[in-house]
Design a protein around this motif. Sequence first.
Motif, PDB file in Angstrom:
ATOM      1  N   ARG A   1      16.600  35.091   2.507  1.00  0.00           N
ATOM      2  CA  ARG A   1      17.587  34.056   2.835  1.00  0.00           C
ATOM      3  C   ARG A   1      17.476  32.933   1.818  1.00  0.00           C
ATOM      4  N   PHE A   2      18.617  32.406   1.444  1.00  0.00           N
ATOM      5  CA  PHE A   2      18.655  31.181   0.632  1.00  0.00           C
ATOM      6  C   PHE A   2      19.346  30.131   1.485  1.00  0.00           C
ATOM      7  N   GLY A   3      18.566  29.302   2.147  1.00  0.00           N
ATOM      8  CA  GLY A   3      19.149  28.341   3.075  1.00  0.00           C
ATOM      9  C   GLY A   3      19.838  29.075   4.208  1.00  0.00           C
ATOM     10  N   ALA A   4      21.106  28.773   4.395  1.00  0.00           N
ATOM     11  CA  ALA A   4      21.846  29.393   5.504  1.00  0.00           C
ATOM     12  C   ALA A   4      22.393  30.764   5.120  1.00  0.00           C
ATOM     13  N   VAL A   5      22.299  31.107   3.854  1.00  0.00           N
ATOM     14  CA  VAL A   5      22.879  32.375   3.377  1.00  0.00           C
ATOM     15  C   VAL A   5      21.822  33.481   3.410  1.00  0.00           C
ATOM     16  N   THR A   6      22.148  34.583   4.053  1.00  0.00           N
ATOM     17  CA  THR A   6      21.249  35.744   4.046  1.00  0.00           C
ATOM     18  C   THR A   6      21.728  36.683   2.942  1.00  0.00           C
ATOM     19  N   ALA A   7      21.018  36.667   1.838  1.00  0.00           N
ATOM     20  CA  ALA A   7      21.438  37.455   0.669  1.00  0.00           C
ATOM     21  C   ALA A   7      21.095  38.924   0.847  1.00  0.00           C
ATOM     22  N   VAL A   8      19.940  39.199   1.449  1.00  0.00           N
ATOM     23  CA  VAL A   8      19.525  40.579   1.718  1.00  0.00           C
ATOM     24  C   VAL A   8      19.095  40.623   3.183  1.00  0.00           C
ATOM     25  N   ASP A   9      19.689  41.533   3.931  1.00  0.00           N
ATOM     26  CA  ASP A   9      19.597  41.452   5.391  1.00  0.00           C
ATOM     27  C   ASP A   9      18.981  42.725   5.984  1.00  0.00           C
ATOM     28  N   GLY A  10      17.688  42.882   5.755  1.00  0.00           N
ATOM     29  CA  GLY A  10      16.982  43.986   6.413  1.00  0.00           C
ATOM     30  C   GLY A  10      17.236  45.353   5.812  1.00  0.00           C
TER      31      GLY A  10
ATOM     32  N   CYS B   1      23.568  59.225 -11.743  1.00  0.00           N
ATOM     33  CA  CYS B   1      22.782  59.032 -10.517  1.00  0.00           C
ATOM     34  C   CYS B   1      22.668  60.292  -9.656  1.00  0.00           C
ATOM     35  N   ASP B   2      21.460  60.484  -9.116  1.00  0.00           N
ATOM     36  CA  ASP B   2      21.236  61.527  -8.131  1.00  0.00           C
ATOM     37  C   ASP B   2      21.526  61.011  -6.730  1.00  0.00           C
ATOM     38  N   ASP B   3      21.390  59.706  -6.572  1.00  0.00           N
ATOM     39  CA  ASP B   3      21.526  59.110  -5.245  1.00  0.00           C
ATOM     40  C   ASP B   3      22.151  57.720  -5.433  1.00  0.00           C
ATOM     41  N   ILE B   4      22.869  57.274  -4.417  1.00  0.00           N
ATOM     42  CA  ILE B   4      23.549  55.983  -4.521  1.00  0.00           C
ATOM     43  C   ILE B   4      23.301  55.172  -3.250  1.00  0.00           C
ATOM     44  N   VAL B   5      22.963  53.900  -3.457  1.00  0.00           N
ATOM     45  CA  VAL B   5      22.822  52.973  -2.335  1.00  0.00           C
ATOM     46  C   VAL B   5      23.930  51.935  -2.498  1.00  0.00           C
ATOM     47  N   ILE B   6      24.783  51.823  -1.463  1.00  0.00           N
ATOM     48  CA  ILE B   6      25.896  50.863  -1.570  1.00  0.00           C
ATOM     49  C   ILE B   6      25.599  49.663  -0.676  1.00  0.00           C
ATOM     50  N   LEU B   7      25.557  48.498  -1.304  1.00  0.00           N
ATOM     51  CA  LEU B   7      25.278  47.268  -0.572  1.00  0.00           C
ATOM     52  C   LEU B   7      26.571  46.509  -0.297  1.00  0.00           C
ATOM     53  N   ARG B   8      26.603  45.866   0.857  1.00  0.00           N
ATOM     54  CA  ARG B   8      27.733  44.988   1.165  1.00  0.00           C
ATOM     55  C   ARG B   8      27.195  43.860   2.033  1.00  0.00           C
ATOM     56  N   ARG B   9      27.418  42.657   1.594  1.00  0.00           N
ATOM     57  CA  ARG B   9      26.951  41.465   2.325  1.00  0.00           C
ATOM     58  C   ARG B   9      25.488  41.583   2.718  1.00  0.00           C
ATOM     59  N   GLY B  10      24.681  42.044   1.781  1.00  0.00           N
ATOM     60  CA  GLY B  10      23.234  42.064   1.996  1.00  0.00           C
ATOM     61  C   GLY B  10      22.724  43.233   2.805  1.00  0.00           C
ATOM     62  N   ARG B  11      23.601  44.116   3.236  1.00  0.00           N
ATOM     63  CA  ARG B  11      23.166  45.276   4.021  1.00  0.00           C
ATOM     64  C   ARG B  11      23.504  46.570   3.281  1.00  0.00           C
ATOM     65  N   ILE B  12      22.804  47.638   3.642  1.00  0.00           N
ATOM     66  CA  ILE B  12      23.164  48.943   3.080  1.00  0.00           C
ATOM     67  C   ILE B  12      24.350  49.473   3.878  1.00  0.00           C
ATOM     68  N   GLU B  13      25.471  49.584   3.187  1.00  0.00           N
ATOM     69  CA  GLU B  13      26.688  50.019   3.855  1.00  0.00           C
ATOM     70  C   GLU B  13      26.739  51.541   3.921  1.00  0.00           C
ATOM     71  N   ASP B  14      26.233  52.165   2.866  1.00  0.00           N
ATOM     72  CA  ASP B  14      26.215  53.625   2.856  1.00  0.00           C
ATOM     73  C   ASP B  14      25.272  54.097   1.770  1.00  0.00           C
ATOM     74  N   ARG B  15      24.892  55.346   1.833  1.00  0.00           N
ATOM     75  CA  ARG B  15      24.095  55.914   0.745  1.00  0.00           C
ATOM     76  C   ARG B  15      24.202  57.422   0.749  1.00  0.00           C
ATOM     77  N   GLY B  16      23.932  58.017  -0.391  1.00  0.00           N
ATOM     78  CA  GLY B  16      23.983  59.473  -0.477  1.00  0.00           C
ATOM     79  C   GLY B  16      24.174  59.905  -1.918  1.00  0.00           C
ATOM     80  N   ALA B  17      24.158  61.202  -2.131  1.00  0.00           N
ATOM     81  CA  ALA B  17      24.429  61.740  -3.469  1.00  0.00           C
ATOM     82  C   ALA B  17      25.907  61.523  -3.787  1.00  0.00           C
ATOM     83  N   PRO B  18      26.263  61.372  -5.067  1.00  0.00           N
ATOM     84  CA  PRO B  18      27.670  61.123  -5.408  1.00  0.00           C
ATOM     85  C   PRO B  18      28.618  62.150  -4.782  1.00  0.00           C
ATOM     86  N   ALA B  19      28.267  63.434  -4.852  1.00  0.00           N
ATOM     87  CA  ALA B  19      29.161  64.464  -4.308  1.00  0.00           C
ATOM     88  C   ALA B  19      29.318  64.323  -2.795  1.00  0.00           C
ATOM     89  N   ASP B  20      28.247  63.955  -2.116  1.00  0.00           N
ATOM     90  CA  ASP B  20      28.307  63.759  -0.659  1.00  0.00           C
ATOM     91  C   ASP B  20      29.226  62.598  -0.304  1.00  0.00           C
TER      92      ASP B  20
END
Lengths: 265, 272
Positions: free
Chosen positions: A21-30, A209-228
């Motif tokens: 968190r940076f002050g009131a902003v949660t940049a990375v959320d768990g 990439c073999d694997d992808i982690v997609i972040l949105r608003r500090g959370r992992i929104e989705d992840r998986g291999a590109p083809a998946d």
Amino acid sequence: MPAAPGSDPRFAIEVRDLVKRFGAVTAVDGIAFEVVRGTVTGLLGGNGAGKTTTIGMLMGLILPDAGSIRILGHDMPGERAALLERMNFESPYVDMPHRLTVRQNLTVFGRLYRVERLKDRIAELVADFDLGAFVDRKAGQLSAGQKTRVALAKALLNTPEVLLLDEPTASLDPDTADWVRGRLEAYRAKTGATILLASHNMPEVERLCDDIVILRRGRIEDRGAPADLLRRYGRDTLEEVFLDVARGTRAEGADPGLRREEDEA
Amino acid sequence: MSIARGPTGFSLARVGAMVLRYWYLLSNSWPRAVELIYWPTVQMLTWGFVQLYVAQNASFFANAAGLFVGGLLLWDVLLRSQQGFAFAFLEELWSRNLGNLLMSPLRPSEFIVSLMVISIIRLAIGMLPVTLLAIPLFGFNIWGLGLPLAVFFADLVIAGWAIGLVIIGILLRQGMGAEALAWSLMFLLMPITCVYYPVATLPAVLQPIAWALPTTYVFEGMRAILIDHTFRIDLMTAATALNVVWFAVAVVAFYRLLAAARRAGSLLQQGE
């Protein structure tokens, strides 16, 4: 330096419940994810998604408020100094001293990383990255493409086991960018290194990439291999998947039940 | 691959790498090297001529040759040691190289020691020619102070490093917005630390502040040699003791500012 108890030797990077968190902003959320040794993982997300903060914590530059990071089985930032000898980093947003020549820069960084037989290693990288024509020119006089090649040579000086790349081909022309991707593929194939790549360039992510982690608003929104991801979102390109995630839209025919890993669980 | 690549404690090799980095910078840019000599020379000439003029018109100054030039040269040791330390660090911000260093195995303690070494090198380049030039021009040989000069020098350099450490800590936490401190903070000390006049000249309210600064004892000690021709060991002892305290405070302040920068994420936002 024995590995920390509980770490899984299959993973080069293990992130658990990371919060910043940076002050009131949660940049990375768990967030929680692992990167399998010897693979390339893409870290995607729009501006402000938390990519840079996550990379900062992986390098020990930012202290997390909660959660843990293990790299090569060791605690980051607890064992930061020792770990950084085995890692490296490249970003077009960080420069090397402009008034030093390319050779001088590589010499300084090679000594910082305590690279053995440094002259030979520099000669090898000069050949690999085709730096010969400007190796004795000052870094400030180089073009964007030349600077990127030098920065990549610096990033590989210590033959890192874990390489973090922040938009490595930003501002490069397509030909140079393709060449850089080829060098990264060759390095991974030769050394078995693990690469974490933050990028907005979807064809690059798809290629590397073999694997992808997609972040949105500090959370992992989705992840998986590109083809998946393409299959699940019913899209033809990762760019379309990225837009779906960023805008919360879905294509007709997308698999609605497999959007998030947490949902799967 | 191996788990560890060798000893991971304090590394003189990494200190050497950073000193080499700053040496390359100086040797690649002759205007920077010239600048190191330029300002001390201009200052020495100005104050040297002031001293000549005053000495011709006041017997006290005629009998205390070198008061101004000596004060100036010792002040320059203090100023240049602080600036050499802080400016070397600023080079990393100006060239956007700090990220590369902070993400390398370089430890803060190694970085600090390398800044100390390069500040001594810059000081030597800047001050040696000027001190030698003062001998034929103004008849003042600072080297004639002998052993006390070594003590003066050490105390001033350590005080300069202490201030430089706090400045780079603030730069890490606040970024380039704090750059002006590197240029100006030392000049706040100049009137209080009594470079050219005794502490007794200050208003009573400022005198305790002056005596809390290690550098004040050095300038008083220099005047004791030049005016009374005595080496005041008590002044030097006090200067060294205060320096130990101030340097320890500066180290603690630096590490606290670095930790605050890590918590705030400001290490990733460095640069112009």
